[in-house]
Design a protein around this motif. Structure first.
Motif, PDB file in Angstrom:
ATOM      1  N   ASP A   1     -35.035  19.209 -24.946  1.00 21.01           N
ATOM      2  CA  ASP A   1     -35.142  19.689 -23.308  1.00 21.01           C
ATOM      3  C   ASP A   1     -35.679  18.872 -22.303  1.00 21.01           C
ATOM      4  OD1 ASP A   1     -33.943  21.961 -24.437  1.00 21.01           O
ATOM      5  OD2 ASP A   1     -35.793  23.320 -24.150  1.00 21.01           O
ATOM      6  N   ARG A   2     -36.754  18.075 -22.842  1.00 25.94           N
ATOM      7  CA  ARG A   2     -37.351  16.958 -21.995  1.00 25.94           C
ATOM      8  C   ARG A   2     -36.568  15.953 -22.015  1.00 25.94           C
ATOM      9  NH1 ARG A   2     -41.936  17.753 -25.395  1.00 25.94           N
ATOM     10  NH2 ARG A   2     -41.900  15.525 -26.073  1.00 25.94           N
ATOM     11  N   HIS A   3     -35.711  15.380 -22.836  1.00 24.46           N
ATOM     12  CA  HIS A   3     -35.311  14.020 -22.860  1.00 24.46           C
ATOM     13  C   HIS A   3     -33.800  13.859 -23.135  1.00 24.46           C
ATOM     14  CE1 HIS A   3     -39.365  12.572 -22.940  1.00 24.46           C
ATOM     15  NE2 HIS A   3     -39.440  12.974 -23.931  1.00 24.46           N
ATOM     16  N   LYS A   4     -33.124  15.030 -23.049  1.00 21.64           N
ATOM     17  CA  LYS A   4     -31.609  14.990 -23.124  1.00 21.64           C
ATOM     18  C   LYS A   4     -30.915  14.196 -22.365  1.00 21.64           C
ATOM     19  CE  LYS A   4     -31.247  19.461 -20.733  1.00 21.64           C
ATOM     20  NZ  LYS A   4     -30.930  20.803 -20.899  1.00 21.64           N
TER      21      LYS A   4
ATOM     22  N   ALA B   1     -37.815  21.422 -27.801  1.00 19.41           N
ATOM     23  CA  ALA B   1     -38.689  21.301 -26.642  1.00 19.41           C
ATOM     24  C   ALA B   1     -38.546  19.760 -26.291  1.00 19.41           C
ATOM     25  CB  ALA B   1     -40.276  21.393 -26.893  1.00 19.41           C
ATOM     26  N   VAL B   2     -38.458  19.025 -27.459  1.00 15.68           N
ATOM     27  CA  VAL B   2     -38.157  17.086 -27.239  1.00 15.68           C
ATOM     28  C   VAL B   2     -36.697  17.158 -26.664  1.00 15.68           C
ATOM     29  CG1 VAL B   2     -37.691  14.971 -28.436  1.00 15.68           C
ATOM     30  CG2 VAL B   2     -39.437  16.923 -29.327  1.00 15.68           C
TER      31      VAL B   2
ATOM     32  N   ASP C   1     -41.929  10.520 -25.915  1.00 17.40           N
ATOM     33  CA  ASP C   1     -42.354  10.482 -24.682  1.00 17.40           C
ATOM     34  C   ASP C   1     -42.502   8.919 -24.444  1.00 17.40           C
ATOM     35  OD1 ASP C   1     -42.366  13.139 -24.053  1.00 17.40           O
ATOM     36  OD2 ASP C   1     -44.496  13.428 -24.638  1.00 17.40           O
TER      37      ASP C   1
ATOM     38  N   GLU D   1     -42.953  16.618 -33.520  1.00 17.94           N
ATOM     39  CA  GLU D   1     -43.662  17.490 -32.683  1.00 17.94           C
ATOM     40  C   GLU D   1     -43.533  18.951 -32.933  1.00 17.94           C
ATOM     41  OE1 GLU D   1     -42.923  17.363 -28.430  1.00 17.94           O
ATOM     42  OE2 GLU D   1     -42.768  15.120 -28.285  1.00 17.94           O
TER      43      GLU D   1
END
Length: 258
Positions: A186-189, A183-184, A151, A178
């Motif tokens: 999915d957030r930042h792709k 999940a990482v 993040d 994390e």
């Protein structure tokens, strides 16, 4: 269609470094990456690569044994950063490197983040045709490393506002930081410019950890991702005997491209 690279710093270590590109090509990799290629000349690398693409290298870290891990986020080390970046960018240009990983270094705090953003902006201006990436690294493997949160990396890229600079998504580090690498991703792709994969919870052959590598191949193709998927892991046995994952993912990629 996804392209697959072998990390030559960790794979094919049964032979000397300059012999590894040939083995990677024979094993079916589309390209290679090398963490620190500075012990050999560009001419030696060009001969060893023999046309095989070099997907990624890191900027010089400084004195590794003394604890240096790069300088981009280290207040007061701007001149050392600039010297190391220019050296890395020069070699990247000579070797046609797709992505240059800018190492942040050991630092913390608001001032370090400001220095990081300023240095990244300077670096992008010096090498406008070179794609740059920054990589969050888990604090267990690299204590004190400035960039240890995805993040945070996204916030830095948003502050920088340069499409030329992206995130290096390492599945191992995402899982260690994390717990859920999916999940990482999915957030930042949308911000990712380079992908590295390994097994979890052991950093052996890719697979496990609740991350769907087959689905990743489908997704990056749909996204129009133009980077690489690199195997950066510690082989549980001789590298060539643990490449079922590569064969499976290349078969999937071939179906996607058909």
């Amino acid at each position: 269609m996804p392209r697959f690279a072998a990390n030559l710093t960790m794979l094919f270590t049964e032979v000397p470094m300059l012999d590894r590109p040939g083995l990677a090509a024979q094993a079916g990799f589309d390209g290679v990456e090398v963490l620190f290629p500075y012990d050999h000349s560009s001419s030696d690398w060009l001969a060893a690569l023999a046309g095989l693409p070099l997907a990624l290298i890191n900027t010089p870290p400084g004195d590794w044994l003394a604890g240096d891990r790069g300088f981009a986020a280290v207040p007061g080390e701007e001149l050392r950063f600039r010297d190391s970046f220019l050296r890395g960018a020069d070699l990247a240009a000579r070797l046609g490197v797709d992505r240059l990983h800018v190492m942040a270094g050991v630092a913390k705090g608001v001032e370090a983040e400001q220095v990081f953003v300023e240095n990244l902006g300077w670096a992008a201006a010096q090498a406008p045709d070179q794609r740059l990436v920054i990589e969050p690294i888990n604090p267990d493997d690299m204590p004190g490393y400035f960039l240890n949160d995805f993040d945070q990396a996204a916030r830095i890229l948003d502050d920088l506002g340069l499409p030329q600079v992206q995130i290096q998504f390492d599945l191992w580090h995402a899982a260690r930081i994390e717990g859920q690498a999916q999940a990482v991703w999915d957030r930042h792709k949308a911000r990712v410019g380079h992908i590295q994969i390994a097994g979890f919870p052991a950093r052996n052959e890719p697979g496990g950890g609740g991350f769907d590598l087959t689905g990743l191949c489908t997704e990056v193709d749909a996204m129009g991702y133009d980077g690489w998927i690199a195997g950066e892991y510690r082989p549980a046995r001789a590298t060539v005997h643990g490449l079922a994952w590569l064969q499976a993912l290349k078969a999937r990629a071939a179906l996607i491209g058909a």
